[in-house]
Design a protein around this motif. Sequence first.
Motif, short mmCIF file in Angstrom:
data_model
loop_
_atom_site.label_atom_id
_atom_site.label_comp_id
_atom_site.label_asym_id
_atom_site.label_seq_id
_atom_site.Cartn_x
_atom_site.Cartn_y
_atom_site.Cartn_z
N PHE A 152 10.13 -41.40 23.21
CA PHE A 152 11.56 -41.35 23.50
C PHE A 152 12.19 -40.26 22.65
N VAL A 153 12.13 -40.40 21.30
CA VAL A 153 12.37 -39.28 20.39
C VAL A 153 11.17 -39.23 19.46
N ALA A 154 11.02 -38.14 18.72
CA ALA A 154 9.82 -37.92 17.92
C ALA A 154 9.57 -39.07 16.94
N GLY A 155 8.41 -39.71 17.08
CA GLY A 155 7.97 -40.69 16.10
C GLY A 155 8.53 -42.08 16.25
N LEU A 156 9.36 -42.35 17.28
CA LEU A 156 9.97 -43.67 17.42
C LEU A 156 8.95 -44.66 17.99
N PRO A 157 8.67 -45.77 17.25
CA PRO A 157 7.72 -46.77 17.75
C PRO A 157 8.40 -47.87 18.54
N PHE A 158 7.80 -48.27 19.65
CA PHE A 158 8.17 -49.48 20.35
C PHE A 158 7.19 -50.57 19.91
N MET A 159 7.73 -51.73 19.49
CA MET A 159 6.90 -52.77 18.88
C MET A 159 7.07 -54.10 19.60
N PHE A 160 5.95 -54.79 19.75
CA PHE A 160 5.89 -56.05 20.48
C PHE A 160 5.46 -57.15 19.50
N GLN A 161 6.26 -58.20 19.39
CA GLN A 161 6.03 -59.24 18.39
C GLN A 161 4.76 -60.04 18.69
N MET A 162 3.96 -60.25 17.65
CA MET A 162 2.66 -60.91 17.81
C MET A 162 2.79 -62.43 17.59
N VAL A 163 3.46 -63.07 18.51
CA VAL A 163 3.60 -64.53 18.51
C VAL A 163 3.45 -65.01 19.94
N GLU A 164 3.38 -66.34 20.13
CA GLU A 164 3.34 -66.88 21.47
C GLU A 164 4.62 -66.45 22.22
N ARG A 165 4.50 -66.28 23.52
CA ARG A 165 5.62 -65.75 24.30
C ARG A 165 6.90 -66.57 24.10
N GLU A 166 6.79 -67.90 24.00
CA GLU A 166 7.98 -68.72 23.88
C GLU A 166 8.67 -68.54 22.51
N LYS A 167 7.98 -67.94 21.55
CA LYS A 167 8.56 -67.72 20.23
C LYS A 167 9.07 -66.30 20.03
N GLN A 168 8.89 -65.45 21.02
CA GLN A 168 9.29 -64.05 20.86
C GLN A 168 10.80 -63.90 20.82
N ILE A 169 11.26 -63.05 19.94
CA ILE A 169 12.67 -62.72 19.86
C ILE A 169 13.03 -61.83 21.06
N GLU A 170 14.08 -62.20 21.77
CA GLU A 170 14.56 -61.39 22.89
C GLU A 170 16.08 -61.26 22.78
N VAL A 171 16.53 -60.02 22.82
CA VAL A 171 17.96 -59.72 22.71
C VAL A 171 18.28 -58.56 23.65
#
Length: 291
Positions: A152-171
């Motif tokens: 997207f821009v140089a060096g920007l990481p997209f990160m996915f939380q390593m927990v069960e799907r029902e515990k994932q933070i979503e905003v």
Amino acid sequence: MTIRYTFGGDEFIFVEISESMSLDAFFKGMAITRALAERNVRGVTEICPANASYQIRFDPDVITPEQMLSTLQELEAEVTGNALTLNTRIIEVPVLYGDPWTHETMMRFRERHQDPESTDIEYAARINQFASVEAFIDAHSGSPWFVSMVGFVAGLPFMFQMVEREKQIEVPKYLRPRTDTPKLTVGHGGCFGCIYSVRGAGGYQMFGVTPAPIFEPAQRLPYLRDFMVLFRPGDIVKFKPITREQYDQAVVDVDAGIFDLRIRPIAFSLAQFLEGPEAYNSRLMEVLNAN
């Protein structure tokens, strides 16, 4: 899962592993793209992994589109999802949650937010049903995150939380993007976390800032000597809450060129993680904290 292949002109193949993000889809794409890189196939000029897909660029004068497609399908057949092991790194990233710089920025753009009466982190805590902002920070920093793609821009990481799907933070993202976001903001949109590598526009909710540069063309800092971009797809990130005093000292160390990050090599097993995410994440933290 059924993988879908699409040609883009005569130089590209786009491969959609899944319509939704999951660790299984991410690992499948990582395994195929890494295997392709290891084969060193003549004519392949670019390999770009993403969240649940990847894209290949190739020279049709060296390898035909049909041959390229056949090679990718062969690799798909060789890769078994849950049996995958990924040799990668775990990286500890310090974060000052609720910092004054993102707070000042969000106050300038409240009319673009779903809940103008609260801060981004208060809103995220409430809609994810945490009892307090402190409990939300504990959840955000308590489990590791996979870097699923960089861009997207140089060096920007997209990160996915390593927990069960029902515990994932979503905003959700802001209703309308901001025209300003402080450099090194730790943000969140949908199911993805990110770190803004440079100052600029953005629509992710803002939770805090890190003092650790993640994109540095001058490559002054020890952990950026090999490459100006810190993150690679497949990296594992663990956020560490810090105080304002610790943040200020880290900034001094960055300016002096002596700031460093805790980074450890690790072999990540998808099958073992899926058997018990919490127990497996605890073992990852033991590796991270080992001397």
